[in-house]
Write a protein that holds these residues in place. Structure first.
Motif, PDB file in Angstrom:
ATOM      1  N   ARG A 166      -7.270  -1.038  -2.619  1.00 47.72           N
ATOM      2  CA  ARG A 166      -6.567  -1.909  -1.918  1.00 47.72           C
ATOM      3  C   ARG A 166      -5.406  -2.562  -2.653  1.00 47.72           C
ATOM      4  O   ARG A 166      -4.682  -2.024  -2.953  1.00 47.72           O
ATOM      5  CB  ARG A 166      -7.572  -2.978  -1.332  1.00 47.72           C
ATOM      6  CG  ARG A 166      -8.798  -2.520  -0.498  1.00 47.72           C
ATOM      7  CD  ARG A 166      -8.717  -2.098   0.950  1.00 47.72           C
ATOM      8  NE  ARG A 166      -8.249  -3.322   1.770  1.00 47.72           N
ATOM      9  CZ  ARG A 166      -7.350  -3.123   3.037  1.00 47.72           C
ATOM     10  NH1 ARG A 166      -7.114  -1.721   3.150  1.00 47.72           N
ATOM     11  NH2 ARG A 166      -7.005  -4.100   3.506  1.00 47.72           N
ATOM     12  N   ASP A 167      -5.358  -4.027  -2.600  1.00 45.40           N
ATOM     13  CA  ASP A 167      -4.295  -4.776  -3.184  1.00 45.40           C
ATOM     14  C   ASP A 167      -4.130  -4.534  -4.708  1.00 45.40           C
ATOM     15  O   ASP A 167      -2.993  -4.739  -5.201  1.00 45.40           O
ATOM     16  CB  ASP A 167      -4.472  -6.231  -3.027  1.00 45.40           C
ATOM     17  CG  ASP A 167      -4.265  -6.478  -1.561  1.00 45.40           C
ATOM     18  OD1 ASP A 167      -3.750  -5.820  -0.779  1.00 45.40           O
ATOM     19  OD2 ASP A 167      -4.987  -7.810  -1.104  1.00 45.40           O
ATOM     20  N   ASP A 169       1.873  -5.819 -11.456  1.00 47.09           N
ATOM     21  CA  ASP A 169       0.335  -5.609 -11.454  1.00 47.09           C
ATOM     22  C   ASP A 169      -0.026  -6.696 -10.319  1.00 47.09           C
ATOM     23  O   ASP A 169       0.449  -7.617  -9.973  1.00 47.09           O
ATOM     24  CB  ASP A 169      -0.027  -6.163 -12.711  1.00 47.09           C
ATOM     25  CG  ASP A 169      -1.452  -5.694 -13.142  1.00 47.09           C
ATOM     26  OD1 ASP A 169      -2.083  -5.128 -12.343  1.00 47.09           O
ATOM     27  OD2 ASP A 169      -2.044  -5.996 -14.187  1.00 47.09           O
ATOM     28  N   ALA A 170      -1.430  -6.448 -10.026  1.00 44.76           N
ATOM     29  CA  ALA A 170      -1.870  -7.408  -9.194  1.00 44.76           C
ATOM     30  C   ALA A 170      -2.606  -8.379  -9.929  1.00 44.76           C
ATOM     31  O   ALA A 170      -2.845  -7.898 -11.060  1.00 44.76           O
ATOM     32  CB  ALA A 170      -3.172  -6.469  -8.119  1.00 44.76           C
ATOM     33  N   ALA A 171      -2.788  -9.690  -9.453  1.00 42.43           N
ATOM     34  CA  ALA A 171      -3.507 -10.448 -10.072  1.00 42.43           C
ATOM     35  C   ALA A 171      -4.309 -11.524  -9.248  1.00 42.43           C
ATOM     36  O   ALA A 171      -4.287 -11.400  -8.020  1.00 42.43           O
ATOM     37  CB  ALA A 171      -2.585 -11.536 -10.615  1.00 42.43           C
ATOM     38  N   GLY A 197      -3.346 -10.926  -4.998  1.00 39.58           N
ATOM     39  CA  GLY A 197      -3.988 -10.300  -4.160  1.00 39.58           C
ATOM     40  C   GLY A 197      -5.160 -10.972  -3.234  1.00 39.58           C
ATOM     41  O   GLY A 197      -5.363 -11.923  -3.536  1.00 39.58           O
ATOM     42  N   ALA A 198      -5.409 -10.191  -2.221  1.00 40.94           N
ATOM     43  CA  ALA A 198      -6.234 -10.741  -1.190  1.00 40.94           C
ATOM     44  C   ALA A 198      -7.582  -9.954  -1.223  1.00 40.94           C
ATOM     45  O   ALA A 198      -8.749 -10.288  -1.007  1.00 40.94           O
ATOM     46  CB  ALA A 198      -5.780 -10.826   0.082  1.00 40.94           C
ATOM     47  N   ASP A 199      -7.591  -8.589  -1.377  1.00 46.48           N
ATOM     48  CA  ASP A 199      -8.664  -7.722  -1.316  1.00 46.48           C
ATOM     49  C   ASP A 199      -8.610  -6.597  -2.224  1.00 46.48           C
ATOM     50  O   ASP A 199      -7.808  -5.751  -2.076  1.00 46.48           O
ATOM     51  CB  ASP A 199      -8.742  -7.133  -0.066  1.00 46.48           C
ATOM     52  CG  ASP A 199      -9.485  -6.249   0.553  1.00 46.48           C
ATOM     53  OD1 ASP A 199     -10.728  -6.013  -0.411  1.00 46.48           O
ATOM     54  OD2 ASP A 199      -9.783  -5.571   1.579  1.00 46.48           O
ATOM     55  N   GLY A 239      -4.932   1.305   1.021  1.00 42.57           N
ATOM     56  CA  GLY A 239      -4.008   0.466   1.875  1.00 42.57           C
ATOM     57  C   GLY A 239      -3.881  -1.275   1.299  1.00 42.57           C
ATOM     58  O   GLY A 239      -5.147  -1.635   0.852  1.00 42.57           O
ATOM     59  N   LEU A 240      -2.665  -1.618   1.060  1.00 42.07           N
ATOM     60  CA  LEU A 240      -2.742  -3.161   0.957  1.00 42.07           C
ATOM     61  C   LEU A 240      -2.894  -3.823   2.163  1.00 42.07           C
ATOM     62  O   LEU A 240      -2.830  -3.684   3.241  1.00 42.07           O
ATOM     63  CB  LEU A 240      -1.236  -3.343   0.447  1.00 42.07           C
ATOM     64  CG  LEU A 240      -0.739  -2.495  -0.836  1.00 42.07           C
ATOM     65  CD1 LEU A 240       0.849  -2.561  -0.975  1.00 42.07           C
ATOM     66  CD2 LEU A 240      -1.490  -2.898  -2.091  1.00 42.07           C
ATOM     67  N   SER A 241      -3.423  -5.301   1.922  1.00 41.98           N
ATOM     68  CA  SER A 241      -3.581  -6.283   2.720  1.00 41.98           C
ATOM     69  C   SER A 241      -2.119  -6.588   3.515  1.00 41.98           C
ATOM     70  O   SER A 241      -1.191  -6.165   2.691  1.00 41.98           O
ATOM     71  CB  SER A 241      -4.333  -7.531   2.042  1.00 41.98           C
ATOM     72  OG  SER A 241      -3.273  -8.218   1.239  1.00 41.98           O
TER      73      SER A 241
END
Length: 168
Positions: A18-19, A69-71, A128-130, A136-138
């Motif tokens: 996801r995210d 990057d996601a965090a 990120g949330a999820d 798929g991204l939130s």
């Protein structure tokens, strides 16, 4: 002394978490945009799972490396973007952490010790949330992709302007 050249834009993550795939989504958007116009031939768009050795290999020798990057942040605001710049080999830690076991900070420190940092390293960390399994991204993180691609293009344009001034 290493010669720094070229630009590396690296999306870090896993697009099946996801995210965590936001870095890959930004790089995909930038590749789509680049297909419609001639970009600097020394710009490489790449994706990476976050392994420090692979990250270092992708940015080694670059004059500019931009990493997306996601965090995770506590408390977090999904979709909020943090911009960090490595100054003298030190990554100023945001209030967010990488979604990977070994984070970007470890890759930066290893590259610094080995003398393999790019001349300039800019990191965009997206809260990120999820990060559960799935594609798929939130919605909040998906909404950050387009403005983040704009910000990365601004970084690339700024580098091109600096290079042109040096040549003049």
């Amino acid at each position: 002394m290493r010669t720094h050249r070229g630009t590396a834009v690296i999306g870090v993550g896993n697009d099946f978490r996801r995210d965590d795939g936001v870095g890959w989504a930004v790089v995909a958007r930038l590749r789509d945009r680049a297909a419609g116009r001639p970009d600097a031939p020394d710009t490489v768009f790449a994706t990476c799972d976050g392994d420090p050795g692979r990250l270092i290999g992708l940015w080694e020798g670059a004059g500019l490396a931009v990493v997306v990057d996601a965090a995770h942040a506590h408390p977090g605001t999904p979709g909020r973007v943090h911009r960090l710049e490595v100054d003298g080999g030190n990554l100023t830690a945001p209030s967010a952490t990488s979604t990977h076991g070994l984070g970007l900070g470890e890759a930066v420190e290893l590259a610094r010790v080995l003398g393999l940092l790019p001349e300039r390293l800019v990191v965009y960390a997206v809260e990120g949330a999820d990060c559960d399994f799935g594609a798929g991204l939130s919605p909040a993180v998906a909404a950050a992709v387009e403005p983040l691609a704009d910000a990365v293009e601004d970084e690339l344009a700024h580098r091109a302007d600096e290079a042109a001034r040096r040549r003049a």
